[in-house]
Design a protein around this motif. Structure first.
Motif, PDB file in Angstrom:
ATOM      1  N   HIS A  85     -67.373  59.739  -7.407  1.00  0.00           N
ATOM      2  CA  HIS A  85     -67.168  58.630  -6.471  1.00  0.00           C
ATOM      3  C   HIS A  85     -65.688  58.234  -6.452  1.00  0.00           C
ATOM      4  O   HIS A  85     -65.103  58.000  -5.389  1.00  0.00           O
ATOM      5  N   ASN A  86     -65.082  58.177  -7.629  1.00  0.00           N
ATOM      6  CA  ASN A  86     -63.681  57.765  -7.707  1.00  0.00           C
ATOM      7  C   ASN A  86     -62.715  58.811  -7.165  1.00  0.00           C
ATOM      8  O   ASN A  86     -61.620  58.482  -6.715  1.00  0.00           O
ATOM      9  N   CYS A  87     -63.117  60.083  -7.221  1.00  0.00           N
ATOM     10  CA  CYS A  87     -62.266  61.155  -6.684  1.00  0.00           C
ATOM     11  C   CYS A  87     -62.486  61.352  -5.187  1.00  0.00           C
ATOM     12  O   CYS A  87     -61.665  61.992  -4.539  1.00  0.00           O
ATOM     13  N   LEU A  88     -63.614  60.882  -4.644  1.00  0.00           N
ATOM     14  CA  LEU A  88     -63.956  61.203  -3.263  1.00  0.00           C
ATOM     15  C   LEU A  88     -64.246  59.960  -2.413  1.00  0.00           C
ATOM     16  O   LEU A  88     -63.430  59.568  -1.587  1.00  0.00           O
ATOM     17  N   ASP A  89     -65.393  59.354  -2.615  1.00  0.00           N
ATOM     18  CA  ASP A  89     -65.840  58.252  -1.750  1.00  0.00           C
ATOM     19  C   ASP A  89     -64.787  57.147  -1.630  1.00  0.00           C
ATOM     20  O   ASP A  89     -64.575  56.584  -0.557  1.00  0.00           O
ATOM     21  N   ASN A  93     -59.150  61.761   6.262  1.00  0.00           N
ATOM     22  CA  ASN A  93     -58.740  63.033   6.868  1.00  0.00           C
ATOM     23  C   ASN A  93     -57.530  63.666   6.189  1.00  0.00           C
ATOM     24  O   ASN A  93     -56.895  64.562   6.737  1.00  0.00           O
ATOM     25  N   LYS A  94     -57.240  63.210   5.006  1.00  0.00           N
ATOM     26  CA  LYS A  94     -56.129  63.802   4.252  1.00  0.00           C
ATOM     27  C   LYS A  94     -56.628  65.061   3.530  1.00  0.00           C
ATOM     28  O   LYS A  94     -57.766  65.108   3.060  1.00  0.00           O
ATOM     29  N   ALA A  95     -55.754  66.081   3.431  1.00  0.00           N
ATOM     30  CA  ALA A  95     -56.143  67.295   2.712  1.00  0.00           C
ATOM     31  C   ALA A  95     -56.343  66.959   1.234  1.00  0.00           C
ATOM     32  O   ALA A  95     -55.464  66.387   0.593  1.00  0.00           O
ATOM     33  N   ALA A  96     -57.516  67.310   0.722  1.00  0.00           N
ATOM     34  CA  ALA A  96     -57.789  67.119  -0.703  1.00  0.00           C
ATOM     35  C   ALA A  96     -57.467  68.414  -1.439  1.00  0.00           C
ATOM     36  O   ALA A  96     -56.730  68.423  -2.415  1.00  0.00           O
ATOM     37  N   ILE A  97     -58.034  69.514  -0.944  1.00  0.00           N
ATOM     38  CA  ILE A  97     -57.803  70.812  -1.591  1.00  0.00           C
ATOM     39  C   ILE A  97     -57.401  71.845  -0.543  1.00  0.00           C
ATOM     40  O   ILE A  97     -58.079  72.011   0.476  1.00  0.00           O
ATOM     41  N   ILE A  98     -56.295  72.514  -0.814  1.00  0.00           N
ATOM     42  CA  ILE A  98     -55.906  73.658   0.008  1.00  0.00           C
ATOM     43  C   ILE A  98     -56.097  74.884  -0.878  1.00  0.00           C
ATOM     44  O   ILE A  98     -55.535  74.941  -1.973  1.00  0.00           O
ATOM     45  N   ALA A 111     -56.112  60.534 -14.653  1.00  0.00           N
ATOM     46  CA  ALA A 111     -55.481  59.943 -13.472  1.00  0.00           C
ATOM     47  C   ALA A 111     -54.135  59.315 -13.823  1.00  0.00           C
ATOM     48  O   ALA A 111     -53.136  59.528 -13.131  1.00  0.00           O
ATOM     49  N   TYR A 112     -54.106  58.550 -14.910  1.00  0.00           N
ATOM     50  CA  TYR A 112     -52.867  57.856 -15.283  1.00  0.00           C
ATOM     51  C   TYR A 112     -51.757  58.851 -15.625  1.00  0.00           C
ATOM     52  O   TYR A 112     -50.613  58.704 -15.186  1.00  0.00           O
ATOM     53  N   THR A 113     -52.107  59.875 -16.406  1.00  0.00           N
ATOM     54  CA  THR A 113     -51.084  60.837 -16.820  1.00  0.00           C
ATOM     55  C   THR A 113     -50.607  61.671 -15.626  1.00  0.00           C
ATOM     56  O   THR A 113     -49.418  61.955 -15.510  1.00  0.00           O
ATOM     57  N   ALA A 114     -51.510  62.047 -14.733  1.00  0.00           N
ATOM     58  CA  ALA A 114     -51.115  62.842 -13.561  1.00  0.00           C
ATOM     59  C   ALA A 114     -50.111  62.059 -12.718  1.00  0.00           C
ATOM     60  O   ALA A 114     -49.064  62.575 -12.315  1.00  0.00           O
ATOM     61  N   ARG A 115     -50.425  60.815 -12.483  1.00  0.00           N
ATOM     62  CA  ARG A 115     -49.572  59.981 -11.636  1.00  0.00           C
ATOM     63  C   ARG A 115     -48.215  59.742 -12.293  1.00  0.00           C
ATOM     64  O   ARG A 115     -47.175  59.817 -11.647  1.00  0.00           O
ATOM     65  N   THR A 162     -56.249  72.624 -18.254  1.00  0.00           N
ATOM     66  CA  THR A 162     -55.223  72.261 -17.274  1.00  0.00           C
ATOM     67  C   THR A 162     -55.826  72.218 -15.872  1.00  0.00           C
ATOM     68  O   THR A 162     -55.516  71.332 -15.076  1.00  0.00           O
ATOM     69  N   GLY A 163     -56.715  73.167 -15.596  1.00  0.00           N
ATOM     70  CA  GLY A 163     -57.392  73.173 -14.300  1.00  0.00           C
ATOM     71  C   GLY A 163     -58.313  71.967 -14.136  1.00  0.00           C
ATOM     72  O   GLY A 163     -58.400  71.391 -13.046  1.00  0.00           O
ATOM     73  N   HIS A 164     -58.995  71.590 -15.195  1.00  0.00           N
ATOM     74  CA  HIS A 164     -59.882  70.424 -15.114  1.00  0.00           C
ATOM     75  C   HIS A 164     -59.075  69.157 -14.793  1.00  0.00           C
ATOM     76  O   HIS A 164     -59.387  68.427 -13.865  1.00  0.00           O
ATOM     77  N   SER A 165     -58.030  68.922 -15.600  1.00  0.00           N
ATOM     78  CA  SER A 165     -57.331  67.639 -15.505  1.00  0.00           C
ATOM     79  C   SER A 165     -56.288  67.612 -14.393  1.00  0.00           C
ATOM     80  O   SER A 165     -56.079  66.578 -13.777  1.00  0.00           O
ATOM     81  N   TYR A 166     -55.617  68.754 -14.158  1.00  0.00           N
ATOM     82  CA  TYR A 166     -54.489  68.719 -13.224  1.00  0.00           C
ATOM     83  C   TYR A 166     -54.596  69.691 -12.056  1.00  0.00           C
ATOM     84  O   TYR A 166     -53.604  69.965 -11.395  1.00  0.00           O
ATOM     85  N   VAL A 167     -55.811  70.228 -11.799  1.00  0.00           N
ATOM     86  CA  VAL A 167     -56.084  70.826 -10.491  1.00  0.00           C
ATOM     87  C   VAL A 167     -57.135  69.950  -9.828  1.00  0.00           C
ATOM     88  O   VAL A 167     -57.049  69.662  -8.637  1.00  0.00           O
ATOM     89  N   VAL A 168     -58.108  69.493 -10.620  1.00  0.00           N
ATOM     90  CA  VAL A 168     -59.243  68.778 -10.036  1.00  0.00           C
ATOM     91  C   VAL A 168     -59.174  67.260 -10.318  1.00  0.00           C
ATOM     92  O   VAL A 168     -58.682  66.496  -9.480  1.00  0.00           O
ATOM     93  N   TYR A 169     -59.637  66.823 -11.485  1.00  0.00           N
ATOM     94  CA  TYR A 169     -59.919  65.393 -11.664  1.00  0.00           C
ATOM     95  C   TYR A 169     -58.703  64.466 -11.541  1.00  0.00           C
ATOM     96  O   TYR A 169     -58.744  63.485 -10.797  1.00  0.00           O
ATOM     97  N   GLY A 170     -57.631  64.764 -12.293  1.00  0.00           N
ATOM     98  CA  GLY A 170     -56.495  63.834 -12.295  1.00  0.00           C
ATOM     99  C   GLY A 170     -55.813  63.759 -10.943  1.00  0.00           C
ATOM    100  O   GLY A 170     -55.285  62.715 -10.548  1.00  0.00           O
ATOM    101  N   ILE A 171     -55.806  64.872 -10.223  1.00  0.00           N
ATOM    102  CA  ILE A 171     -55.109  64.929  -8.935  1.00  0.00           C
ATOM    103  C   ILE A 171     -55.941  64.246  -7.852  1.00  0.00           C
ATOM    104  O   ILE A 171     -55.448  63.412  -7.091  1.00  0.00           O
ATOM    105  N   LEU A 172     -57.246  64.571  -7.809  1.00  0.00           N
ATOM    106  CA  LEU A 172     -58.102  63.961  -6.798  1.00  0.00           C
ATOM    107  C   LEU A 172     -58.331  62.480  -7.087  1.00  0.00           C
ATOM    108  O   LEU A 172     -58.466  61.678  -6.163  1.00  0.00           O
ATOM    109  N   ALA A 173     -58.357  62.089  -8.349  1.00  0.00           N
ATOM    110  CA  ALA A 173     -58.523  60.666  -8.673  1.00  0.00           C
ATOM    111  C   ALA A 173     -57.375  59.849  -8.080  1.00  0.00           C
ATOM    112  O   ALA A 173     -57.535  58.673  -7.783  1.00  0.00           O
TER     113      ALA A 173
END
Ligand code: WT7
Length: 647
Positions: free
Chosen positions: A84-88, A97-102, A289-293, A314-325
């Protein structure tokens, strides 16, 4: 002092953040950083409470943290949902309408998913999982190419509270089976195959082989990626694209406790059996999220490209969750970095206007060797920040990254962290921290890093010691799946101090220089491998009696594996067996674990209690003229014989 580590580091260069970068950055000076660091240290509960408030919580927490070593809980009583926090939250908040994943596939095909489209695909897959009886708490294996569907699979699991365990696509059937059995996974999400250097790797076939030994798996969902034919087992296997047909585009988010398990990620340990590192929902979300930002200084219009596979932390935190959050745009590349030529990554940077680029030292050294031309022929003016992760970056590679890739314009963040830490722990904040090539610099706010001796006393500047963390942090691991004893013994052997297992030293400015692992775990191309796991794979071959694996430094991969192998009586040592063992390790673990050299010997050096003395083997593998202390050696003649094993 047998434990002391000497530092040979002589780097004196310092690079201040460019004024134009600092002016626009979130953290603009070293003073800004120091203030944040002090705030977090003096009052961690209000600091992390404030960070956590920006997320959506279905029920607010009653207490920020509780610390009964080795058990930490964060945001106690709070209920949330990371999907929910990464998407909704972004769809409702203006980023619909912003690109989430390319995704760029190796074939060159590009697919873009907006936040709204990503939410829809996640919900549809969540419906499929539910319809196959997967519910909160059930474990799901994910064995996928590096593409958007891998992220969709993770987010769909998170949405319904089913902890995922992503298994790197380079692992073999045996490695898949071990991991799925350890956590008794109920379902697997995979693909027909992935592309690597123009060829396809048949992922589904590996899963089929693995599952002959995994009784717990009831359902397999298959993403069509390569389009190759793959046999489907009736009653067990479904095509993803068929299964989602007609499924509603939304699924209500369920609220999960902040400490609800989010994922397991297996990492090698010294004793060979991979450890299922457990991360939970609330603390991990806040930390990623905090560390990515902070570290990537994310801005609304950035295109962020991390080359790591989703199969690693690295993929979990900085391809998916931290970036999308953070509502940012994450670029994923499926294929090999040098395919069809050595300019591929720089061509991606040029074509997609990448602003932030995050990769590993092993990749940087590869590109350095391939020549500047491949980098320079592509326009990299969009880049404003570079990152490094996975192993110590040698100053020479750092300088090359700075000069050639970054045109001396982009700050570099050398980020130290581990699967266990959930997110970055030691790193420059690019607008504030002056950098020194080869140092990860200073701990992030909330990270009580220290370098200590064997009695946990801080060592003086310049002296090496053990890197430890003295206080809990939101993103820390919560356990090793099914093994609380091992969790305590490995990470908290003496109370509340987290032992990283790394060696480091601190300079007079308090900058931390990580020297590598304290134990026998080796790091090849940024991948941490347990030597014991590789040894046990070698020994499982019928021609092998005994094996010991150590690492020697390697200019390209960081460390390279050297295996000392004692063949069985009836086996013939030689080129043929060497090749055969390489293939065997590929089958058992994966290509990345195949030793660079295999040396045959008729005996291994052992202590009287029967432990192999890897320290001596390391000296021999490194070609050192004299080996260290041999007083505990059981049979001295072995050393001479080992030297004769050199080619
Ligand atoms: C180990 C953790 C962190 C994600 C990738 C690896 C080494 C990692 C650095 C760095 C020096 C580093 C450490 C650490 N490491 N980053 N910037 N400088 N060493 O995750 O497989 O859990 O490995 O990688 O030795 O303990 P991992």
């Amino acid at each position: 002092m047998g434990d002391a580590i000497e530092s040979v580091q002589r780097e004196v260069r310092v690079f201040r953040p460019p004024a134009s970068f600092s002016a626009r950055a979130r953290v603009k000076s070293l003073d800004d950083y120091c203030k944040l660091f002090r705030d977090a240290a003096d009052n961690p509960e209000s600091f992390w409470g404030d960070v956590a408030k920006e997320f959506h919580w279905f029920t607010p927490w009653s207490k920020v943290r509780e610390w009964n070593p080795p058990n930490a809980r964060w945001f106690i009583g709070g209920k949330t949902n990371i999907s929910h926090n990464c998407l909704d939250r972004h769809v409702a908040g203006g980023r619909r309408n912003k690109a989430a994943i390319i995704t760029e596939l190796e074939s060159g095909e590009v697919q873009t998913l907006t936040y709204d489209q990503l939410l829809r695909e996640v919900c549809r897959l969540a419906h499929v999982l539910k319809s196959r009886g997967i519910n909160a708490g059930d474990r799901v294996g994910i064995y996928m190419p590096n593409c958007a569907e891998a992220a969709i699979a993770m987010l769909a699991c998170a949405r319904i509270g089913a902890p995922h365990t992503v298994i790197f696509g380079g692992f073999s059937a045996q490695a898949i089976a071990d991991r799925l059995n350890d956590c008794k996974a109920k379902a697997v999400i995979t693909a027909d195959g992935l592309r690597r250097r123009g060829r396809t790797v048949d992922l589904k076939n590996n899963v089929d082989q693995a599952l002959t030994n995994v009784p717990s798996v009831e359902a397999v969902i298959v993403h069509r990626n390569t389009g190759d034919n793959t046999p489907m087992k009736a009653g067990r296997d479904l095509w993803w694209h068929e299964a989602v047909e007609g499924k509603p585009r939304f699924i209500e988010t369920e609220a999960f406790d902040a400490e609800h398990p989010l994922f397991l990620l297996y990492t090698s340990g010294t004793t060979g059996k991979p450890k299922g590192i457990l991360h939970t929902t609330g603390g991990y979300m806040v930390w990623a999220a905090y560390t990515a930002r902070s570290v990537f200084d994310l801005r609304e219009d950035d295109v962020y490209f991390c080359t790591a596979d989703v199969g690693w932390i690295t993929g979990h935190s900085y391809v998916v969750y931290g970036i999308l959050a953070n509502g940012a745009t994450s670029l994923i590349y499926e294929g090999a970095p040098t395919w069809p030529d050595a300019g591929r990554l720089w061509s991606i940077v040029e074509r997609h206007g990448v602003n932030i680029f995050y990769t590993a030292p092993t990749a940087i050294r590869t590109f350095m060797r391939l020549g500047d031309e491949w980098v320079k022929r592509h326009d990299r003016s969009s880049l404003r920040l570079l990152g490094s992760v996975g192993e110590p970056i040698n100053p020479e590679a750092w300088m090359w990254y700075h000069r050639v890739v970054g045109d001396e314009r982009c700050p570099i963040v050398d980020t130290w962290w581990q699967t266990e830490t959930g997110g970055i722990m030691i790193s420059p904040l690019p607008g504030g921290t002056p950098t020194k090539p080869g140092s990860a610099t200073l701990p992030l706010p909330g990270v009580a890093a220290d370098v200590v001796d064997e009695h946990n006393r801080p060592v003086p500047p310049g002296k090496g010691g053990r890197l430890v963390i003295r206080e809990p942090w939101p993103g820390m691991l919560r356990g090793i799946y099914g093994d609380p004893e091992r969790f305590k013994n490995t990470y908290f052997p003496s109370g509340g101090i987290y032992v990283t297992g790394d060696a480091a030293h601190r300079d007079a400015d308090g900058y931390i220089w990580v020297l590598g692992r304290m134990d026998d775990v080796v790091n090849v191309s940024g991948h941490r491998l347990g030597t014991a796991e590789i040894e046990s794979a070698l020994v499982s071959h019928p021609s092998v009696a005994e094996a010991a694996v150590v690492a020697r430094p390697d200019a390209l991969t960081g460390q390279a594996l050297v295996a000392f192998v004692t063949p069985r009586g009836n086996a013939t040592a030689g080129e043929e067996l060497r090749r055969e063992l390489g293939k065997h390790v590929t089958r058992e673990i994966g290509k990345l674990a195949v030793p660079a050299d295999i040396r045959f010997t008729n005996a291994l050096p052992k202590t009287r209690s029967g432990k192999i003395m890897r320290r001596l083997l390391r000296d021999i593998a490194c070609g050192n003229a004299s080996v260290g202390d041999t007083t505990t050696l059981e049979d001295y003649s072995v050393l001479q014989k080992l030297r004769e094993s050199e080619e």
